[in-house]
Design a protein around this motif. Structure first.
Motif, PDB file in Angstrom:
ATOM      1  N   UNK A  24      38.465  94.381  11.814  1.00 26.94           N
ATOM      2  CA  UNK A  24      37.592  94.777  10.741  1.00 26.94           C
ATOM      3  C   UNK A  24      37.677  94.352   9.249  1.00 26.94           C
ATOM      4  N   UNK A  25      38.978  93.634   9.191  1.00 26.99           N
ATOM      5  CA  UNK A  25      39.295  92.891   7.714  1.00 26.99           C
ATOM      6  C   UNK A  25      38.628  91.590   7.627  1.00 26.99           C
ATOM      7  N   UNK A  26      38.018  91.177   9.069  1.00 27.95           N
ATOM      8  CA  UNK A  26      37.068  89.857   8.965  1.00 27.95           C
ATOM      9  C   UNK A  26      35.676  90.182   9.000  1.00 27.95           C
ATOM     10  N   UNK A  27      34.863  88.929   8.587  1.00 32.85           N
ATOM     11  CA  UNK A  27      33.327  89.129   8.746  1.00 32.85           C
ATOM     12  C   UNK A  27      32.940  87.845   8.901  1.00 32.85           C
ATOM     13  N   UNK A  28      31.572  87.745   9.129  1.00 33.74           N
ATOM     14  CA  UNK A  28      30.970  86.204   9.589  1.00 33.74           C
ATOM     15  C   UNK A  28      31.327  85.844  10.850  1.00 33.74           C
ATOM     16  N   UNK A  29      31.323  86.525  11.843  1.00 32.33           N
ATOM     17  CA  UNK A  29      31.944  86.287  12.988  1.00 32.33           C
ATOM     18  C   UNK A  29      30.767  85.547  13.753  1.00 32.33           C
ATOM     19  N   UNK A  30      31.007  83.812  14.285  1.00 28.52           N
ATOM     20  CA  UNK A  30      30.014  83.219  14.692  1.00 28.52           C
ATOM     21  C   UNK A  30      31.013  82.294  15.930  1.00 28.52           C
ATOM     22  N   UNK A  31      29.957  81.601  16.620  1.00 33.54           N
ATOM     23  CA  UNK A  31      30.324  80.800  17.608  1.00 33.54           C
ATOM     24  C   UNK A  31      29.798  79.211  17.563  1.00 33.54           C
ATOM     25  N   UNK A  32      30.445  78.162  18.186  1.00 32.10           N
ATOM     26  CA  UNK A  32      30.281  76.900  18.119  1.00 32.10           C
ATOM     27  C   UNK A  32      31.120  76.075  19.001  1.00 32.10           C
ATOM     28  N   UNK A  33      30.890  74.967  19.307  1.00 35.11           N
ATOM     29  CA  UNK A  33      31.825  74.142  20.156  1.00 35.11           C
ATOM     30  C   UNK A  33      32.107  73.041  18.896  1.00 35.11           C
ATOM     31  N   UNK A  34      32.991  73.583  18.106  1.00 33.99           N
ATOM     32  CA  UNK A  34      32.994  73.050  16.825  1.00 33.99           C
ATOM     33  C   UNK A  34      34.319  71.950  16.998  1.00 33.99           C
ATOM     34  N   UNK A  35      34.941  71.550  18.104  1.00 33.19           N
ATOM     35  CA  UNK A  35      35.956  70.666  18.304  1.00 33.19           C
ATOM     36  C   UNK A  35      35.446  69.841  19.617  1.00 33.19           C
ATOM     37  N   UNK A  36      34.215  69.972  19.912  1.00 33.62           N
ATOM     38  CA  UNK A  36      33.398  69.150  20.869  1.00 33.62           C
ATOM     39  C   UNK A  36      34.221  69.078  22.023  1.00 33.62           C
ATOM     40  N   UNK A  71      33.803  73.653  25.067  1.00 37.75           N
ATOM     41  CA  UNK A  71      33.977  75.012  25.384  1.00 37.75           C
ATOM     42  C   UNK A  71      33.681  75.821  23.807  1.00 37.75           C
ATOM     43  N   UNK A  72      33.232  77.143  24.194  1.00 38.77           N
ATOM     44  CA  UNK A  72      32.939  77.853  22.944  1.00 38.77           C
ATOM     45  C   UNK A  72      34.233  77.951  21.914  1.00 38.77           C
ATOM     46  N   UNK A  73      33.986  78.001  20.785  1.00 37.23           N
ATOM     47  CA  UNK A  73      35.110  78.263  19.981  1.00 37.23           C
ATOM     48  C   UNK A  73      34.426  79.602  19.122  1.00 37.23           C
ATOM     49  N   UNK A  74      35.417  80.439  18.237  1.00 34.68           N
ATOM     50  CA  UNK A  74      35.209  81.485  17.578  1.00 34.68           C
ATOM     51  C   UNK A  74      35.374  81.007  16.081  1.00 34.68           C
ATOM     52  N   UNK A  75      34.561  81.368  15.174  1.00 32.24           N
ATOM     53  CA  UNK A  75      34.777  81.338  13.839  1.00 32.24           C
ATOM     54  C   UNK A  75      34.509  82.406  12.948  1.00 32.24           C
ATOM     55  N   UNK A  76      35.431  82.642  12.064  1.00 32.51           N
ATOM     56  CA  UNK A  76      35.320  83.902  11.531  1.00 32.51           C
ATOM     57  C   UNK A  76      36.035  84.019   9.988  1.00 32.51           C
ATOM     58  N   UNK A  77      35.526  84.573   9.225  1.00 34.01           N
ATOM     59  CA  UNK A  77      36.095  84.756   7.761  1.00 34.01           C
ATOM     60  C   UNK A  77      36.918  85.765   7.444  1.00 34.01           C
ATOM     61  N   UNK A  83      43.106  77.409   9.986  1.00 32.36           N
ATOM     62  CA  UNK A  83      42.380  77.524   8.906  1.00 32.36           C
ATOM     63  C   UNK A  83      41.632  76.209   8.316  1.00 32.36           C
ATOM     64  N   UNK A  84      40.379  76.294   8.325  1.00 35.25           N
ATOM     65  CA  UNK A  84      39.628  75.124   8.040  1.00 35.25           C
ATOM     66  C   UNK A  84      38.921  75.006   6.858  1.00 35.25           C
ATOM     67  N   UNK A  85      38.769  76.292   6.129  1.00 30.87           N
ATOM     68  CA  UNK A  85      38.335  76.446   4.844  1.00 30.87           C
ATOM     69  C   UNK A  85      38.648  77.759   3.971  1.00 30.87           C
ATOM     70  N   UNK A  86      38.171  77.410   2.886  1.00 24.93           N
ATOM     71  CA  UNK A  86      38.513  78.628   1.902  1.00 24.93           C
ATOM     72  C   UNK A  86      37.404  78.926   1.062  1.00 24.93           C
ATOM     73  N   UNK A  87      37.385  80.450   0.380  1.00 24.45           N
ATOM     74  CA  UNK A  87      36.070  80.717  -0.463  1.00 24.45           C
ATOM     75  C   UNK A  87      34.823  80.967   0.334  1.00 24.45           C
ATOM     76  N   UNK A  88      35.206  81.552   1.663  1.00 30.31           N
ATOM     77  CA  UNK A  88      34.116  81.756   2.321  1.00 30.31           C
ATOM     78  C   UNK A  88      33.458  83.316   2.364  1.00 30.31           C
ATOM     79  N   UNK A  89      34.418  84.246   1.661  1.00 27.30           N
ATOM     80  CA  UNK A  89      34.092  85.689   1.818  1.00 27.30           C
ATOM     81  C   UNK A  89      32.893  85.909   1.149  1.00 27.30           C
ATOM     82  N   UNK A  90      32.433  85.441   0.181  1.00 25.75           N
ATOM     83  CA  UNK A  90      31.416  85.759  -0.683  1.00 25.75           C
ATOM     84  C   UNK A  90      30.035  85.282   0.106  1.00 25.75           C
TER      85      UNK A  90
END
Length: 439
Positions: free
Chosen positions: A235-247, A250-256, A278-285
């Motif tokens: 629950x400390x995370x939010x914005x759960x989403x999915x993508x094949x972000x590394x091509x 297979x389905x990957x998980x992205x979360x903030x 960790x691929x980015x920062x400043x996403x919680x807002x």
């Protein structure tokens, strides 16, 4: 901070849960690209006529500052889009007369000048190779009826276009232009299959009211088993989403997480996740974060986010769990949406957005690489949903669906048609009201 140990915990826990339900390893993507989509990188001649000039002239033996190809004659005949793309500009001036620019994959832009009248389509309209976009004319300063055809790449004149035309020869519109355009060809991006246990069927992830992350196994026919705990305190995370972000197919998980870090969990060939970064920062807002499709036309999955000011941004993926460049502003005024769900819902290869506004109206914003077209209302009554996700193929037909949990705690799969709207719905059952988030 013990991020490395936590990521290891998630991977191990997921693998343990999936060991019970693991089936035959199968591809995690199902093709759903329409036959009309051009991905081979071959442009066609945009008009018929005789080649009177090329870049730098060359046809008459006298150099002049000429940026394109002049195809003479046949005033009033069709001008075709040389390749799939999006109308970037429709304008007029004293030199080009009426002209249209079309933006294509790989950094290419084609320009069509001296049209008889204003181009047929407004900026933002998606067109396909061979589609008529105007009529040959003599507006501006042409001297005679002809089409002035330019090709640009990454902001510079693409002089290699000369190699595809022979001076004083006759060409026929729609025929293949005999020239290879590096980077123009794209691989079709199939509908994402959120297969988290490597059995070839789409699954769900859910965050329960107590903050636990659950794995929810799908049967490939639009139904799901009760959730199994993967790890606690999610629950400390939010914005759960999915993508094949590394091509990797297979389905990957992205979360903030709560400190604003954007976390990537790469899907494993044997189920679960075997890569954490960790691929980015400043996403919680961010008000919304979604993915699951190609929004830029380069064949790679991207991320779409809504900022606290309501700006809609596209973050281009590089196909290696990172970003290819600066974010692209694709809209404004996106504050008021309760849900923003990404995916290729209309089956044209470009990532779309499904939204639910404060009035409970579901709308489709069709993708137009690097932007979105005018919203198309689908239906009302979606405001009471507790959770909504989608963009994956949960029913095994190769088309993107939606999954929602209503106020009574019932889970419902809305079966996508590959166009606009749904062919029906599947009632999964009751007892799903305890999920604060599903993906």
């Amino acid at each position: 901070m013990k991020r490395t140990s936590r990521s290891r915990l998630v991977r191990v826990a997921m693998a343990t849960v999936l060991a019970v339900v693991l089936g035959t390893i199968a591809p995690s993507l199902v093709s759903a690209v329409p036959a009309s989509a051009a991905t081979d990188g071959q442009m066609v001649y945009p008009a018929s006529g005789n080649i009177q000039s090329k870049v730098g002239d060359g046809c008459r033996g006298n150099y002049r500052a000429h940026d394109g190809i002049d195809i003479s004659g046949q005033g009033g005949t069709p001008i075709l889009a040389a390749y799939d793309g999006v109308i970037k500009l429709r304008a007029s001036n004293g030199g080009y007369g009426f002209y249209t620019d079309v933006e294509h994959p790989g950094g290419y832009v084609t320009r069509y000048g001296h049209m008889a009248a204003q181009g047929m389509y407004a900026p933002g309209t998606r067109v396909v190779r061979g589609q008529q976009i105007g009529v040959v004319g003599d507006t501006g300063s042409p001297g005679a009826y002809h089409l002035h055809f330019e090709v640009w790449r990454n902001g510079s004149i693409y002089s290699q276009i000369n190699q595809g035309f022979t001076c004083l020869s006759n060409i026929t519109r729609g025929n293949t232009l005999p020239l290879v355009f590096p980077g123009l060809a794209t691989q079709p991006v199939p509908v994402l299959l959120t297969d988290f246990d490597a059995d070839g069927r789409a699954d769900l992830l859910g965050v329960a009211a107590d903050g636990d992350l659950h794995f929810i196994k799908g049967d490939g026919n639009g139904r799901f088993q009760p959730g199994a705990v993967v790890t606690t305190a999610w629950g400390i995370h939010k914005h759960l989403s999915s993508a094949d972000f590394n091509r990797d197919g297979r389905a990957d998980m992205l979360v903030v997480r709560s400190d604003g870090a954007l976390e990537f969990y790469g899907g494993s060939a044997t189920g679960g996740f075997d890569d954490f970064r960790v691929i980015g920062s400043g996403w919680y807002g961010m008000l919304q974060v979604t993915s699951g499709a190609d929004y830029t036309g380069d064949g790679k999955h991207d991320i779409v986010a809504v900022t606290p000011t309501g700006a809609l941004l596209i973050y281009p993926g590089n196909g290696a769990a990172g970003f290819a460049g600066a974010e692209i502003t694709a809209g404004s005024g996106w504050h008021g949406f309760r849900f923003v769900i990404g995916g290729d819902f209309n089956g044209d290869g470009a990532g779309d957005l499904m939204t639910v506004d404060s009035n409970g109206i579901l709308r489709l914003y069709p993708g137009q690489y690097n932007g979105f077209g005018a919203p198309q209302a689908i239906s009302g009554g979606w405001g009471a949903l507790r959770a909504l996700t989608g963009g994956s193929d949960y029913t095994g037909d190769g088309k993107a669906d939606l999954v929602g949990v209503n106020a009574s705690g019932e889970m419902i799969v809305y079966v996508g048609t590959g166009a606009i709207g749904f062919s029906g719905s599947i009632l999964v059952g009751a007892g799903w009201g305890g999920y604060a988030l599903i993906e």
